[in-house]
Design a protein around this motif. Structure first.
Motif: not given
Ligand SMILES: Nc1ncnc2c1ncn2[C@@H]1O[C@H](COP(=O)(O)OP(=O)(O)OP(=O)(O)O)[C@@H](O)[C@H]1O
Length: 805
Positions: A319-330, A459-466, A482-483, A487-490
């Motif tokens: 299992t691989f988990l990837f993200s730019a934002t991984l809080s302690r809770t996640v 927000d459908v374009s907020a994450r991951g879309v390049d 905040t996350e 992701h949007r600014v990213g």
């Protein structure tokens, strides 16, 4: 009649999207065309060049403008493949990965030379990470199998998980063939081996990649197809909602199942209704969560629970988990899906933001809602003037309705106001559009080379879309979290590009988000007046010498046959200064707002209430103030003569009208301007200071409130509202007819001085005794270890949390 203009403009844009021209991918300097394979779009490549016909001479800009230009992003980006050479090269891992994969990366279709930090970290674990667990190689026993990876936005995480996925599949196929021969008691049998491999690839899903949005799933599938370009017969399957299930199933049944990319809702649906999908997934040995924090969040939790129950147990899969934002809770939640001893790769230093430091970020708190549309237009104009010939702006709005409204406003107003005028291309993406038009708009914006394009998106374009080459991300209104801001600014400043900027535009009452949620994000303030001055300076500079502004931009006016070019950047029609004056901007807005259907504005208003009211704790303002803020937005920003009517039923559903006061949501306004600060929001968050300077707050004792104000006299109002002076009203709270009981009881429960006696342990409460409940709820005792077992119950209810995006 519902917003006719809105509807007309939406249809026109979707028509325009469908007739879009061949696309140019800026990531590798190649033009890409759409073809079909495995039921999804595959980009093919061919080269394309532009002739430069524009010549220009330099002029000396004013001092203010020089500063402006110095602060503006550098005009050119670093093309993909030209990342700094101190990073490890792809060639350096040629012993670790198969030649077809390496060839796709360094030769065709990609031409990347070096790895990004996250890719280098994952590559270090090869080949062990991609070998079958039963392999006898030393690499397997020493290598972690599961990964939790955090890396900045736009740094090539997709490659970082796809390469091990492809390699693992290649190795698994190879191992299966060999094993079949051994099981038959033979040393070698090419025919048997090939047959076993064929059967394996048709029955076993290799890797399952789960992504939260359709756009991102499509993008990952396309990247996987490109990366496996040289692997013979490799197939990528895609499952996402909003398009034919039958077609997707037909495609799935047809051939190999090397990589399956899916959105959670559609995958769960297929797992429950199609035994063949469930069978294939039950043999899948690798699962990848892209944007893992979002997928593990409550919104997707039911779907993910259900999906995991079909997969092999975590001891038998990777299992691989990837993200730019991984809080302690996640990260804590992630333990339930990852095997013990998994590796946590974090390439975002603790002190740094997950967005690239070279993306300057600005915020503006508007003095009044009437400034919202003019400020947006100025930001768009600013981008077209600082990135002449390559402006590409992504505008995010909080709700679908707001996205629809602002797509229309932007499309219409750009013609009259923006420097590129009618040549500005405006695209629109949100959940109210069909999947086909979403794909068309997304592809067209990605390929847009007009030099002046805007994608208005929820927000459908907020994450991951390049989207390569995005020069600016504008967020109007607060993001969901905040996350989500990150992701949007990213979406800008990606793949090492030095071009990019983020702008967050807030209404006065949204300031709490800035103070409380974004306090660690490096945002600089820019006022609406400052921006207006900057735009005027840039416009004057352009008017003085248009060629200088377009210096170096390849402008092709005619095609090979001498016909006028339809695509490509073109110069703006001078003079710009009059068009960008405040008066002209306001006139254009007023003229357009007359044609916008009131119903459309009212529906947008209702969607905003639905979005903002649950956010009152994050904004740290009362729900009534949010209601007042949305009302003033409808009248001041959108020109409604009176605020939209809100029924009591609606207020009750929103938790606004709790029966404690009949004045909920009615904001007090002193009729005399002298009694108010210029902008009452300027003093927010400084109440102590204010009370020292002016012990009476904003009101004088002898003042009388407006006769129409039902809140009674000044003292009563002040006491109850601001709680500074309490003219002995406390015992009043415990009046006989007050059902809340005595004063202390009320205070205790409300302000937490005394904990209320436990009511949870009611005999009929199935949650057990207090300690058990508290322990599991507040984490004092570890939650019972939870494993998504295959035998676990399948949950029926789904809440994906994207309904309004
Ligand atoms: N080694 C590399 N060299 C140059 N460009 C690269 C490299 N790896 C990936 N890219 C390009 O960088 C861009 C961003 O990659 P990708 O979408 O994978 O980023 P990401 O980290 O997943 O971003 P996000 O966090 O927004 O999802 C893509 O256009 C990709 O082709």
């Amino acid at each position: 009649m519902t917003c006719s203009l809105l509807a007309r403009a939406t249809t026109a844009s979707s028509r325009a999207c469908f007739h879009s021209q061949p696309f140019q991918s800026q990531s590798n300097g190649f033009a890409t065309f759409r073809g079909k394979r495995a039921g999804i779009f595959i980009p093919r490549v061919c080269s394309r060049k532009y002739e430069s016909t524009a010549t220009a001479s330099a002029v000396t800009p004013s001092v203010a403008l020089q500063e402006n230009i110095a602060n503006a992003p550098a005009p050119t980006g670093v093309p993909a493949g030209n990342l700094p050479l101190d990073r490890p090269s792809w060639e350096s891992i040629k012993q670790m990965i198969s030649y077809p994969t390496l060839r796709a990366i360094i030769e065709n279709p990609y031409q990347f030379k070096t790895m990004t930090p996250v890719q280098a970290e994952v590559a270090q674990l090869l080949p062990g990470l991609a070998l079958p667990p039963e392999s006898t190689s030393n690499d397997v026993s020493t290598c972690p199998r599961d990964l939790l990876v955090k890396a900045k936005t736009g740094t090539g995480k997709t490659f970082a998980f796809l390469i091990p996925a492809i390699e693992a599949r290649v190795n698994a196929i190879h191992a299966w063939g060999k094993q079949a021969v051994r099981d038959a008691g033979l040393v070698s049998d090419k025919h048997l081996e090939a047959q076993a491999r064929r059967q394996f690839t048709r029955e076993h899903v290799g890797t399952l990649i789960i992504s939260p949005t359709r756009e991102l799933a499509t993008q990952i599938a396309n990247t996987a197809i490109k990366l496996t370009h040289h692997h013979k017969d490799f197939e990528v399957r895609l499952f996402y909602g909003g398009s034919s299930k039958r077609m997707q199933m037909r495609d799935f049944m047809k051939g190999r199942r090397d990589i399956v990319v899916a959105t959670p809702g559609r995958l769960r649906d297929l797992l429950q209704s199609e035994p063949e999908v469930a069978k294939g997934i039950s043999k899948c040995k690798m699962v990848i969560f892209d944007e893992a924090d979002m997928l593990l969040d409550m919104g997707f939790r039911d779907d993910i629970d259900a999906i995991m129950s079909y997969l092999p147990p975590k001891s038998e899969r990777q299992t691989f988990l990837f993200s730019a934002t991984l809080s302690r809770t996640v990260r804590q939640v992630a333990q339930t899906v990852l095997a013990q001893g998994h590796k946590f790769i974090d390439v975002v230093p603790e002190s740094e933001s997950p967005v690239h430091a070279h993306v300057p970020q600005y915020h503006t708190v508007l003095p009044t809602p009437s400034q919202q549309i003019p400020h947006l237009l100025r930001l768009l104009a600013h981008d077209q003037l600082t990135n002449s010939g390559k402006s590409k702006v992504l505008l995010f709005l909080p709700t679908t309705r707001m996205t629809q409204l602002f797509a229309t406003l932007t499309r219409e107003l750009s013609k009259a106001v923006l420097p590129a005028g009618a040549h500005t291309k405006v695209y629109e993406i949100h959940s109210k559009r069909t999947q086909d038009s979403r794909i068309a708009a997304s592809d067209a914006f990605r390929a847009d080379n007009s030099g002046a394009s805007i994608l208005v998106s929820s927000d459908v374009s907020a994450r991951g879309v390049d989207y390569p080459g995005v020069t600016r991300v504008i967020q109007l209104g607060i993001p969901a979290a905040t996350e989500q801001y990150i992701h949007r600014v990213g979406r800008t400043g990606r793949q090492g590009s030095t071009v990019g900027r983020g702008d967050l535009v807030l209404l006065p009452w949204e300031i709490g988000f800035l103070s409380w949620q974004l306090n660690e994000v490096p945002l600089k303030p820019v006022t609406s007046d400052e921006l207006a001055r900057q735009v005027q300076d840039l416009a004057a500079h352009y008017d003085a010498d248009p060629q200088a502004v377009f210096k170096g931009v390849p402008i092709k006016l005619h095609d090979a046959r001498g016909r006028p070019m339809r695509g490509g950047p073109r110069m703006y029609d001078a003079p710009l200064s009059p068009r960008l004056s405040s008066e002209e901007i306001n006139n254009s807005i007023a003229a357009l707002l007359k044609h916008i259907d009131e119903e459309a504005i009212k529906e947008t208003f209702a969607s905003l209430l639905g979005y903002y009211i649950p956010k009152s704790p994050e904004l740290r303002i009362q729900k009534g103030n949010i209601l007042a803020g949305c009302r003033s937005w409808a009248t001041e920003a959108c020109g409604l003569p009176t605020p939209p009517y809100v029924s009591d039923g609606f207020l009750q559903r929103m938790g606004l009208n709790d029966g404690r006061t009949k004045h909920f949501g009615k904001s007090y306004r002193d009729p005399r301007s002298s009694a108010r600060p210029v902008n009452s929001w300027e003093t927010r968050g400084k109440q102590n200071k204010r009370s020292f300077e002016n012990p009476r707050g904003n009101f004088r004792r002898d003042e009388q409130l407006d006769d129409n104000d039902p809140s009674g006299n000044v003292d009563e109002y002040r006491g109850a509202r601001y709680g500074r002076e309490r003219p002995e009203p406390r015992k009043e709270w415990g009046r006989d007819n007050d059902r809340s009981g005595g004063v202390d009881e009320y205070r205790g429960a409300r302000y937490g001085r005394e904990k209320p006696k436990r009511e949870w342990a009611h005999p009929s409460d199935p949650s057990g005794d207090t300690e058990e409940y508290r322990g599991s709820r507040h984490g004092r005792e570890n939650r019972p270890h939870r494993e998504w077992s295959r035998d676990g119950p399948h949950r029926e209810n789904s809440s994906r949390g994207f309904s309004n995006r």
